[in-house]
Design an enzyme around this catalytic site. Structure first.
Site, PDB file in Angstrom:
ATOM      1  N   SER A  68      13.220  16.118  47.886  1.00 59.34           N
ATOM      2  CA  SER A  68      14.441  15.330  48.026  1.00 59.34           C
ATOM      3  C   SER A  68      14.388  14.167  47.049  1.00 59.34           C
ATOM      4  O   SER A  68      13.421  13.403  47.020  1.00 59.34           O
ATOM      5  CB  SER A  68      14.569  14.792  49.454  1.00 59.34           C
ATOM      6  N   HIS A 106      19.801  10.125  51.605  1.00 62.30           N
ATOM      7  CA  HIS A 106      19.032  10.313  52.837  1.00 62.30           C
ATOM      8  C   HIS A 106      17.603   9.805  52.694  1.00 62.30           C
ATOM      9  O   HIS A 106      16.960   9.481  53.701  1.00 62.30           O
ATOM     10  CB  HIS A 106      19.085  11.773  53.323  1.00 62.30           C
ATOM     11  N   ASP A 138      24.768  12.905  47.621  1.00 63.68           N
ATOM     12  CA  ASP A 138      23.545  12.426  48.274  1.00 63.68           C
ATOM     13  C   ASP A 138      22.677  11.638  47.290  1.00 63.68           C
ATOM     14  O   ASP A 138      21.682  12.132  46.774  1.00 63.68           O
ATOM     15  CB  ASP A 138      22.779  13.633  48.844  1.00 63.68           C
TER      16      ASP A 138
END
Length: 709
Positions: free
Chosen positions: A644, A83, A218
């Protein structure tokens, strides 16, 4: 050099004090090192951060200003979340070459794809510069103090020593009680190397976002390129792979409950020391308004994306961006209510006032909490109006967002003249050319119709422009999208063409621009002056509140600075949790769970046939564990947005996972960390390597890494 004590007050959870905290890596010696050792860490703090020798911090660059990444080979191979790299993957995707759906793997360095405007930034060193920044700020009012600090920071940023290719940045900590210098270097030639299909990299999509159990691979891979001197350089075919000072060994040993975990990264923003009145306002007023706006926008976009593949590609990144914080705010609000955060904060404030009284500081600090109450009550309507404008005009309605950019261009014309307008216009058109590639008039019109009605009916009435108040919103929408030139790039170019004065006149005759200008001027004239005045007062109170907490807390307390997108360390353990009565979540998920969720053809839960085949054959290679393929795990590391892509590191400094999310019940950790339910979610590096090797056949990339068994 005198350093502010790094401590935190956990009145409610003294037995779990070793959980939580976002610590500055250059200041880990002492209490933090002892805690990490007690949790099982085998490294020294010099292994984590060292100026004179290579250390872990040299392998952890910030990714494009908003995420974290880590170097995993001697040739500058870079790992981050899918992402985080999503915008770059999308930009290279077309209907014919749909890398979002099918994935992308460069089978040689020649096939790696350049990405204009993508950069990664390394920390070279961190220094305390508090005394220099605060010089000359004593005995002056708050506004003058802020200005003097800004002047000092600007001067120091220019004059403090660095190499020619490096940058200086000074950031504030503890609400302005401490200032740190970060010397950085940024690499701007970063190429896409690999990404799994979205059915792996975004498996579970928005339904599973912020949720555990999780089964999302991810991750994405990039490579840093440098000039022949190994220094930052703009993209060039003559650049070579970057030779890092340090890169992470990758462990395939695996994890088990209570293993030590360290997460290194750039957490974006936390407000752990807000008073109870601020948290109550967040839960009851501000979050519900933002949630409602984004929910309406998402519902419209989802309806179009499910019916049209081209729109799905156009809006994929935008939808994910809107949905991310929509769901986060829901979880945050739920978690704050569930953990009784307001009541616990009030108990902490009672303890705080007892310490003030005991220290004989009642005259200086006795009114702090009452002043918070007064100012937060006064700012509420202005904060709400600001959020409505931000969410409706600047983030979720593209026509209005474009109009706001043009409004800023008009202000350039008024304030700096025709030449400045002309200079800025070309850059504006170039920016809008990229934006309109992913603009769809039909989608945006329906979003506008929903959001402008919320603006007209839910915004505090005194801040609603006459053109919106009490309008027929369907009719207003039809007029704007039927008449405005802002629904196409050609229309915008037509408005901006020729003589600057004539362009401004055409802008002001445009229906869409007129509406945004009325909204913006109301904000500028009626909302922001009072908001800024009150916010300045609250900031001063918060700085004093933080100062007193630092001064009066007991020695055994633990006070860490709020996140501000600077490099931090958070440590904890692999651990399951109990989100509600009679429900316990194990800390590791497996590939079998992916197949349990599998829905053929569903855009959230479809699974590639090759992955199914590998599962059925149990063809997991060296990455499986007792006939099962681990996918994700959770820990007690205190993370937030910006973490992230952060590396999850084991006790010896090996890379074991890739941070990408938090559990929904614990998203309130930005405001209030509760170790009983706050968990970060990480992709197991064994799953990352399994996908690269067995699924994609990109074994050359695994061979490039140092794999620790």
């Amino acid at each position: 050099m005198k350093l502010v004590r790094l401590l935190i007050l956990f009145v409610a959870f003294p037995a779990l004090a070793q959980q939580g905290g976002m610590w500055i890596p250059s200041l880990l010696q002492g209490m933090n090192e002892k805690e990490m050792k007690s949790l099982g860490m085998k490294m020294s703090v010099q292994d984590i951060y060292d100026v004179n020798h290579s250390s872990l911090k040299d392998a952890v660059p910030q990714f494009n200003g908003g995420c974290t990444s880590e170097v995993i080979s001697s040739q500058g191979l870079l790992l981050t979340n899918h992402h985080c790299g999503f915008g770059e993957i999308q930009s290279h995707s077309t209907v014919e070459h749909d890398y979002l759906t099918n994935g992308f793997w460069a089978m040689s360095q020649a096939e790696e794809l350049p990405n204009p405007d993508l950069e990664v930034t390394f920390i070279v060193r961190i220094e305390d510069v508090t005394t220099k920044v605060l010089e000359g700020t004593q005995a002056i009012d708050e506004k003058a103090r802020v200005q003097k600090i800004q002047q000092n920071i600007a001067s120091l940023t220019k004059t403090l020593p660095k190499e020619a290719w490096q940058e200086n940045s000074i950031r504030t900590f503890y609400e302005g009680n401490q200032y740190m210098l970060f010397v950085t270097e940024s690499f701007k030639d970063v190429r896409l190397v690999g990404a799994p299909p979205s059915s792996i990299g975004k498996f579970g999509n928005d339904t599973d976002n912020w949720v555990w159990p999780r089964h999302t691979g991810d991750f994405s891979l990039f490579r840093i390129y440098a000039d022949k001197s190994n220094r930052p350089a703009a993209y060039s075919k003559d650049n070579v792979p970057y030779k890092p000072k340090y890169f992470f060994p990758v462990s395939v040993k695996g994890v088990k409950e209570n293993d030590f975990t360290l997460v290194f990264g750039y957490p974006g923003r936390t407000t752990e020391y807000l008073p109870s009145v601020a948290i109550d306002q967040l839960v009851t007023v501000l979050n519900p308004a933002k949630i409602e706006i984004r929910e309406a926008a998402l519902k419209v976009a989802d309806g179009f994306m499910r019916k049209d593949k081209a729109i799905k590609i156009q809006y994929a990144a935008k939808y994910a961006s809107i949905a991310n914080y929509w769901k986060k705010w829901i979880g945050e609000t739920t978690g704050l209510k569930k953990t009784n955060a307001v009541a616990i904060k009030k108990a902490q404030e009672k303890e705080f006032m007892a310490r003030v009284q005991k220290a004989g500081k009642q005259a200086e600090y006795g009114n702090l909490l009452a002043d918070f109450e007064k100012n937060y009550k006064a700012i509420e309507q202005y904060s709400l109006a600001r959020d409505y404008f931000t969410e409706v005009a600047l983030r979720n309605t593209e026509l209005l967002t474009t109009a706001y950019r043009l409004y800023q261009l008009e202000l350039v014309f008024k304030n700096k003249g025709a030449q400045a307008f002309t200079d800025r216009r070309e850059n504006m058109i170039a920016t809008l050319t990229e934006i309109y590639k992913d603009f769809n008039k039909n989608v945006d019109e329906k979003v506008f119709e929903q959001l402008i009605e919320l603006y007209g009916t839910k915004m505090p009435k005194q801040f609603v422009p006459a053109a919106i108040a009490g309008a027929d919103y369907k009719k207003l929408t039809a007029e704007v999208y039927g008449q405005s030139k802002l629904t196409s790039l050609d229309g915008v170019k037509e408005l901006l063409a020729g003589d600057p004065a004539a362009a401004i006149a055409r802008l002001n005759a445009d229906k869409g621009y007129q509406l945004l200008k009325a909204m913006a001027e109301t904000q500028t004239e009626k909302v922001m002056p009072k908001y800024d005045e009150l916010n300045l007062q609250i900031a001063a109170l918060q700085r004093t509140y933080m100062k007193v907490i630092l001064e009066l807390s007991p020695k055994e307390a633990r006070i860490f600075p709020d996140a501000n997108s600077t490099l931090r360390v958070t440590y904890g353990k692999v651990k399951g949790y109990e989100p509600k009565d009679a429900t316990y979540y194990e800390p590791v998920t497996y590939l079998g769970g992916v197949l349990e969720k599998y829905i053929p053809g569903d855009y959230e839960y479809d699974v590639p046939q090759k992955l199914i085949d590998l599962y059925n054959k149990k063809d997991f290679g060296q990455y499986g564990e007792k006939g099962k393929m681990p996918v994700c795990f959770i820990g007690t590391n205190h993370t937030t947005g910006g973490n992230s892509g952060s590396p999850a590191i084991d006790a010896k400094g090996n890379l074991i996972g890739l941070n990408f999310d938090r559990v929904w019940e614990g998203t309130m950790s930005d405001v209030y960390y509760d170790p009983s339910i706050c968990r970060n979610i990480m992709v197991d590096m064994r799953y990352v390597l399994f996908i690269i090797d067995k699924f994609a056949g990109a074994t050359h990339l695994v061979n490039e890494m140092k794999v620790v068994k």
